[in-house]
Design an enzyme around this catalytic site. Structure first.
Site, PDB file in Angstrom:
ATOM      1  N   ARG A  87      62.692  79.628  30.285  1.00 46.03           N
ATOM      2  CA  ARG A  87      62.894  78.182  30.275  1.00 46.03           C
ATOM      3  C   ARG A  87      61.827  77.597  31.188  1.00 46.03           C
ATOM      4  NH1 ARG A  87      68.963  76.000  31.446  1.00 46.03           N
ATOM      5  NH2 ARG A  87      68.299  76.486  33.561  1.00 46.03           N
ATOM      6  N   LYS A 145      75.654  69.620  38.739  1.00 49.60           N
ATOM      7  CA  LYS A 145      75.034  68.974  37.570  1.00 49.60           C
ATOM      8  C   LYS A 145      76.118  68.631  36.537  1.00 49.60           C
ATOM      9  CE  LYS A 145      74.084  73.452  35.463  1.00 49.60           C
ATOM     10  NZ  LYS A 145      73.129  74.554  35.371  1.00 49.60           N
ATOM     11  N   TYR A 169      93.885  65.782   7.970  1.00 43.73           N
ATOM     12  CA  TYR A 169      92.807  65.826   6.981  1.00 43.73           C
ATOM     13  C   TYR A 169      92.789  67.158   6.237  1.00 43.73           C
ATOM     14  CZ  TYR A 169      90.875  61.651   9.183  1.00 43.73           C
ATOM     15  OH  TYR A 169      90.699  60.398   9.674  1.00 43.73           O
ATOM     16  N   MET A 222      89.617  62.552  15.277  1.00 44.00           N
ATOM     17  CA  MET A 222      88.759  62.005  16.334  1.00 44.00           C
ATOM     18  C   MET A 222      89.562  61.607  17.572  1.00 44.00           C
ATOM     19  SD  MET A 222      85.975  58.913  16.176  1.00 44.00           S
ATOM     20  CE  MET A 222      85.055  59.587  14.820  1.00 44.00           C
TER      21      MET A 222
END
Ligand SMILES: *Cc1c(COP(=O)(O)O)cnc(C)c1O
Length: 354
Positions: free
Chosen positions: A128, A38, A251, A299
């Site tokens: 679940r 998966k 930043y 990013m």
């Protein structure tokens, strides 16, 4: 899909096969194996992983119907179990592509077309998807009524098998044993994931579902002897500049150079899967030496302090290497290797080593 060219993910398929053998060595010889591919094979490429393992495993599992269709279109022939909850609008696709559905609610019996194979899912404690154990008897009658469909298996999923010694694993195992007592013995029974297959004995069930271990990682804190990560992640220095002591970087201007030296820039940021939480918390490797990632990860770029070492633009950088792999990254930001691996952007080209 637009490919990224700023880094390369290398996947070692011979290590993949070796990891399977390591996991098999803990199991009875007649235990069947379902390889879980998966999330595009936990970020490694489901088609290549499945094609490599197909001769040696009995079945595959994916999450989405579309992942199953992709494997069929690429020639994977062994049974493929789809974990996701079927949807009425796409239920015919299971039959069209010969995929095994998961039934976990009564309406699914009506949605699947004649001739569809399915496994039943029972919730023995994961909380679940799945029928409740108390429903077993009632569901077993429904299975008989719907003889237009083929029930071929029955499964459940452990919540706490990532570590050895959990009592909850034995409780779930007992509940599952009670559940399967209501069903014909021909059904393939399976409950163990990597952790359960390595840390618990599951001899009473027919099949194991192996995921993370195939990719070379243990599911939790406890290691599994012999596994080796199959993903390497590499990029290059795109720019190097000299930097004087006390110059801020990135930043927030939170990091300042401790001395005069060199700053390297790599074209990999949180969009690629280098989590922002790892800012200042990871070392990359260049020519066998370690250098700290400094300042905030941005990013598309991250910065590396090279001290007095000088490199040319284009010099190779290893993001994952022997003692700084997805597991180490995960432990630094309170997550699991699964999340680090599946965060590596799928637009980054995968290269396969045989
Ligand atoms: C993901 C998953 C697995 C595989 O678990 P690992 O811990 O990666 O081995 C097995 N079964 C189900 C239902 C899953 O969702």
């Amino acid at each position: 899909m637009i490919k990224k060219t700023n880094s390369i993910v290398e996947v070692d398929l011979s290590k993949l096969k070796n990891n399977l053998q390591v996991l098999l060595s803990n199991l009875d010889a007649d235990t069947e194996v379902m390889a879980v591919v998966k999330a595009d094979g936990y970020g490694h490429g489901a088609v290549e992983v499945a094609s490599t393992l197909e001769p040696e495993v009995d079945a595959f599992a994916v999450n989405d119907l579309n992942e199953g269709i992709q494997l069929r279109k690429q020639g994977v022939a062994k049974p493929i179990l789809v974990f996701e909850v079927p949807e009425k609008s796409t239920a015919t696709q299971y039959r069209v592509h010969n995929l095994t559905a998961t039934i976990s609610a009564q309406e699914h019996f009506d949605w699947l077309p004649n001739g569809t194979s399915y496994h039943l899912n029972f919730d023995t404690g994961m909380g679940r998807m799945g029928f409740r154990p108390e429903e077993a008897q009632r569901i077993s009658k429904i299975v008989k009524d719907y003889d237009n469909l083929f029930c071929t298996g029955i499964y459940s999923h452990f919540a706490t098998a990532d570590q050895p010694g959990s009592n909850f694993v034995s409780e779930q195992q007992k509940l599952f044993e009670q559940v399967i007592g209501y069903f014909p013995s021909e059904l393939t029974t399976h409950v163990a994931n990597t952790g359960a297959s390595a840390f618990y004995s599951n001899n009473s069930f027919d099949m194991v579902r192996l995921g993370i271990g195939l990719y070379g990682y243990p599911p939790g804190e406890t290691s599994i002897e012999g596994l080796a990560p199959i993903m390497q992640w590499k990029t290059r220095l795109v720019q190097i500049k000299s930097i004087v002591a006390n110059t801020p970087v990135s930043y927030g201007a939170t990091w300042k150079a401790p001395m005069d030296g060199y700053l390297g820039i790599i074209p990999v940021g949180y969009d690629d899967g280098l989590k922002r939480g790892l800012s200042g918390n990871v070392q990359i490797q260049i020519n066998g030496s370690r250098y700290p990632l400094v300042g905030k990860v941005t990013m598309n770029y991250s910065m590396v302090f090279l001290g007095k070492d000088q490199f040319k633009p284009g010099t190779r950088v290893d993001l994952f290497y022997s003692d700084s792999d997805a597991w180490d990254w995960a432990s630094k930001i309170d997550t699991i290797a699964y999340e680090i691996l599946t965060s590596v952007n799928t637009k980054i080209p995968r290269e396969y080593i045989l």
